[in-house]
Design a protein around this motif. Structure first.
Motif: not given
Length: 254
Positions: A141-150
């Motif tokens: 999902e790159a840009r839309t992945a949850p912030a904690l996963l980023k």
């Protein structure tokens, strides 16, 4: 298997196989930022990225001074001097951030980091350079992945390109100009657009993060400090060049 085990294995597989994984089913496995940082550490340890207690290169930043800043250590194999040739490197995507990186003039202990004010932070820096952060993701999902996963995924780090260092000096960052050139597209110009208003402002927050487990941050450690241009899209084959007036330039061939 613990939640951190599951995320660590997913990220290790994505790095190894050059194939992003789906973030959706894993979105609820991280309760907070400390858990995400723990996954960062586990992926780094199992990948053998670092041979020192405190990695030499970091990224740090956030959208505003009021937001919670985030931090990630950067694998040495993905930190390159300018001009860099990344044409044979794998990226799932290539997003460009134009930044200024800062280099510490001396060791910083946990006690010194705890006492550091934003006003005194610049006194710790002896050099700066233009940097290009290539943003990438191990999440589909790159840009839309949850912030904690980023955050667990090194805050979406792809690679860092560093220009020549020059002595650090006080500046009016609100007047600082930056030009980004990507391939054959029209150059984009920016002035005073660093999200925190001053690259050195984040130093106390970043240093307290790095020293939170008792480590001393060595002289010569480098941190890149946040984008001046947002996220600009680039493609394989593009030559990317970033220039900061009065500081220098950096470039990378994608």
């Amino acid at each position: 298997m613990s939640d951190q085990d599951t995320l660590t294995r997913a990220l290790l597989g994505a790095w190894r196989d050059h194939a992003p994984v789906e973030a959706g089913p894993l979105a609820g496995l991280l309760p907070d930022a400390e858990a995400a940082y723990a996954v960062q550490d586990r992926v780094a340890a199992e990948s053998g990225w670092f041979d020192r207690a405190v990695p030499q290169h970091w990224k740090s930043g956030g959208p505003t001074r009021e937001s919670v800043l985030t931090h990630a250590p950067l694998p040495p194999r993905r930190v390159w001097p300018s001009p860099a040739d990344a044409s044979r490197e794998h990226f799932n995507l290539r997003l460009i951030e134009a930044e200024v990186a800062l280099r510490l003039a001396r060791d910083v202990t946990p006690a010194q980091a705890a006492a550091l004010s934003h006003e005194d932070a610049a006194s710790l820096v002896n050099a700066m350079c233009v940097s290009i952060e290539i943003v990438d993701s191990r999440w589909r999902e790159a840009r839309t992945a949850p912030a904690l996963l980023k955050l667990a995924d090194l805050q979406s780090h792809g690679a860092l390109v560093l220009g020549a260092f020059r002595p650090f000096e006080p500046r009016d960052w609100s007047r600082q100009q930056c030009v980004v050139r990507i391939g054959n597209a029209e150059p984009k110009s920016f002035q005073g657009t660093q999200s925190l208003g001053d690259p050195a402002w984040l130093l106390p927050v970043w240093l307290r993060h790095v020293t939170r487990k008792g480590a001393t941050v060595p002289k010569g450690t480098v941190v890149t400090t946040g984008t001046w241009c947002g996220l600009l899209e680039a493609r394989k084959g593009d030559l990317v060049r970033v220039e900061f007036e009065g500081i220098g330039a950096a470039e990378v061939q994608l």
